[in-house]
Design a protein around this motif. Structure first.
Motif, PDB file in Angstrom:
ATOM      1  N   ALA A 105       0.845  -1.211  -0.125  1.00  0.00           N
ATOM      2  CA  ALA A 105      -0.119   0.026   0.537  1.00  0.00           C
ATOM      3  C   ALA A 105       0.906   1.185  -0.492  1.00  0.00           C
ATOM      4  O   ALA A 105       0.854   2.281  -0.931  1.00  0.00           O
ATOM      5  N   ILE A 106       1.822   1.752   0.690  1.00  0.00           N
ATOM      6  CA  ILE A 106       2.610   2.546   1.141  1.00  0.00           C
ATOM      7  C   ILE A 106       3.327   2.451  -0.408  1.00  0.00           C
ATOM      8  O   ILE A 106       3.769   3.808  -0.882  1.00  0.00           O
ATOM      9  N   GLU A 107       3.877   2.055  -1.599  1.00  0.00           N
ATOM     10  CA  GLU A 107       4.659   1.346  -2.817  1.00  0.00           C
ATOM     11  C   GLU A 107       3.840   1.948  -3.462  1.00  0.00           C
ATOM     12  O   GLU A 107       3.664   3.050  -4.491  1.00  0.00           O
ATOM     13  N   ARG A 108       1.957   1.731  -3.693  1.00  0.00           N
ATOM     14  CA  ARG A 108       1.755   2.228  -4.320  1.00  0.00           C
ATOM     15  C   ARG A 108       1.366   3.565  -4.163  1.00  0.00           C
ATOM     16  O   ARG A 108       0.796   4.581  -5.678  1.00  0.00           O
ATOM     17  N   ALA A 109       1.175   4.107  -3.461  1.00  0.00           N
ATOM     18  CA  ALA A 109       0.379   5.376  -3.265  1.00  0.00           C
ATOM     19  C   ALA A 109       1.442   6.234  -3.102  1.00  0.00           C
ATOM     20  O   ALA A 109       1.476   7.482  -3.465  1.00  0.00           O
ATOM     21  N   LYS A 110       2.451   5.596  -2.566  1.00  0.00           N
ATOM     22  CA  LYS A 110       3.907   6.858  -3.176  1.00  0.00           C
ATOM     23  C   LYS A 110       4.318   6.505  -4.689  1.00  0.00           C
ATOM     24  O   LYS A 110       4.290   8.278  -5.084  1.00  0.00           O
ATOM     25  N   LYS A 111       3.554   6.408  -5.443  1.00  0.00           N
ATOM     26  CA  LYS A 111       3.149   6.518  -7.035  1.00  0.00           C
ATOM     27  C   LYS A 111       2.659   7.373  -7.280  1.00  0.00           C
ATOM     28  O   LYS A 111       3.106   8.572  -8.054  1.00  0.00           O
ATOM     29  N   PRO A 119      -6.031  12.193 -11.913  1.00  0.00           N
ATOM     30  CA  PRO A 119      -6.713  13.205 -11.511  1.00  0.00           C
ATOM     31  C   PRO A 119      -6.075  13.698  -9.854  1.00  0.00           C
ATOM     32  O   PRO A 119      -5.923  13.459  -9.054  1.00  0.00           O
ATOM     33  N   ALA A 120      -5.969  14.789  -9.338  1.00  0.00           N
ATOM     34  CA  ALA A 120      -6.253  15.726  -8.417  1.00  0.00           C
ATOM     35  C   ALA A 120      -6.489  14.841  -6.948  1.00  0.00           C
ATOM     36  O   ALA A 120      -6.479  14.685  -6.288  1.00  0.00           O
ATOM     37  N   ALA A 121      -7.675  14.064  -7.343  1.00  0.00           N
ATOM     38  CA  ALA A 121      -9.045  13.371  -6.311  1.00  0.00           C
ATOM     39  C   ALA A 121      -7.534  12.070  -5.534  1.00  0.00           C
ATOM     40  O   ALA A 121      -7.927  11.661  -4.140  1.00  0.00           O
ATOM     41  N   ASP A 122      -7.413  11.442  -7.174  1.00  0.00           N
ATOM     42  CA  ASP A 122      -6.434  10.428  -6.485  1.00  0.00           C
ATOM     43  C   ASP A 122      -5.187  10.261  -5.801  1.00  0.00           C
ATOM     44  O   ASP A 122      -4.971   9.885  -5.197  1.00  0.00           O
ATOM     45  N   ARG A 123      -4.351  11.109  -5.706  1.00  0.00           N
ATOM     46  CA  ARG A 123      -3.082  12.119  -5.579  1.00  0.00           C
ATOM     47  C   ARG A 123      -3.773  12.420  -4.038  1.00  0.00           C
ATOM     48  O   ARG A 123      -2.848  12.394  -3.209  1.00  0.00           O
ATOM     49  N   VAL A 124      -4.771  13.027  -3.531  1.00  0.00           N
ATOM     50  CA  VAL A 124      -5.091  13.400  -2.233  1.00  0.00           C
ATOM     51  C   VAL A 124      -5.055  12.276  -1.328  1.00  0.00           C
ATOM     52  O   VAL A 124      -4.816  12.313  -0.532  1.00  0.00           O
ATOM     53  N   ARG A 125      -6.301  11.580  -2.194  1.00  0.00           N
ATOM     54  CA  ARG A 125      -6.539  10.077  -1.783  1.00  0.00           C
ATOM     55  C   ARG A 125      -5.064   9.393  -1.196  1.00  0.00           C
ATOM     56  O   ARG A 125      -5.102   8.725   0.292  1.00  0.00           O
ATOM     57  N   ALA A 126      -4.157   9.486  -2.264  1.00  0.00           N
ATOM     58  CA  ALA A 126      -2.874   8.114  -1.805  1.00  0.00           C
ATOM     59  C   ALA A 126      -1.969   9.241  -0.926  1.00  0.00           C
ATOM     60  O   ALA A 126      -1.584   8.182  -0.355  1.00  0.00           O
TER      61      ALA A 126
END
Length: 275
Positions: A105-111, A119-126
């Motif tokens: 999960a950390i590796e996915r979110a970091k990317k 999309p900004a919403a995806d990046r905010v969630r990550a």
């Protein structure tokens, strides 16, 4: 003998998916905020807005888990106590209902955070996930499979020297490390940050710990979790001596979490690459 109370003070959650309570996550977020680079500050502002606070969003992922069960297993990694090393094929199996594990999960979110084309919403969630999960990884009992990360180990908190009341209460070993030990040490999470900034974060031990990977950090926490379970008092009473004996470890894990979160965020915003 365990103390049976008519009214039990509940500290922390009761499942292995919980980690630091709100205070712990806020502490980790605030320590990181003091250390991220100027580039990272600009990147975070672009996602969270001006006046952003890592501490303010650090517990969001626990609410999201309640809404989206597929994120449940993202909060921990169940490494068996019989080993000291992480094995992705054993410890991070994908589950269609509850997800895989915190390391993946950390590796996915970091990317995702690093990818300006998403999309900004995806990046905010990550970003919110990343802030939370790096904190989770430094709660030792989030890196061990045994007794569901200590959730199935009942303990009684009995303190006279700590703050926030001294009435005994029953909880789990996991929840004691989630929140009770923090709550018995300072009146607020901000006070704990001040304690770290004037204490452990000024020590030589804090200088080199930003290095490493989520796998290495998980294995560190795993070894500490084994020791916490093995050294549990026979009567399972966590008293003033227990808190004092473990305060250095508590300080270190919260401090490490903040320093390493700053590193992870810096690496993500500098990389600026897409998955």
């Amino acid at each position: 003998m365990r103390i049976v109370l008519a009214a039990v003070m509940v500290v922390g959650a009761s499942t292995s998916a919980s980690a630091w309570g709100e205070e712990g996550h806020s502490i980790v977020g605030e320590v990181a905020q003091h250390r991220v680079s100027a580039t990272t500050q600009v990147g975070i502002s672009s996602l969270l807005g001006q006046g952003w606070s890592l501490a303010a969003v650090a517990s969001w992922a626990d609410d999201e888990r309640a809404r989206d069960k597929t994120t449940t297993n993202w909060h921990f990694v169940g490494i068996p106590s019989a080993t000291t090393t992480y094995d992705a094929s054993r410890d991070c199996k994908a589950d269609a209902v509850f997800g895989d594990c915190i390391i993946a999960a950390i590796e996915r979110a970091k990317k995702i955070v690093a990818c300006g084309g998403l999309p900004a919403a995806d990046r905010v969630r990550a970003l919110k996930f990343l802030i939370h999960f790096v904190g989770d990884l430094h709660q030792p009992l989030h890196a061990i499979e045994d007794a569901r990360g200590g959730n199935e180990i009942d303990v009684t908190i009995v303190t006279r020297q700590g703050i926030n009341g001294n009435a005994p209460f029953n909880t789990s070993l996991h929840s004691a490390w989630d929140a009770a030990l923090i709550q018995k040490t300072t009146w607020s999470w901000g006070g704990y940050v001040d304690r770290l900034e004037s204490g452990w974060l000024k020590t030589d031990d804090a200088v080199a710990i930003a290095s490493g990977t989520p796998v290495a950090w998980a294995e560190e926490s795993h070894k500490e979790a084994i020791q916490l379970i093995q050294s549990l008092p026979a009567n399972r009473v966590l008293d003033d001596k227990y808190r004092q004996d473990h305060l250095d470890l508590l300080d270190r894990k919260l401090g490490e979490g903040g320093i390493r979160l700053a590193k992870v965020l810096d690496d993500a915003f500098v990389a600026a690459t897409c998955p």
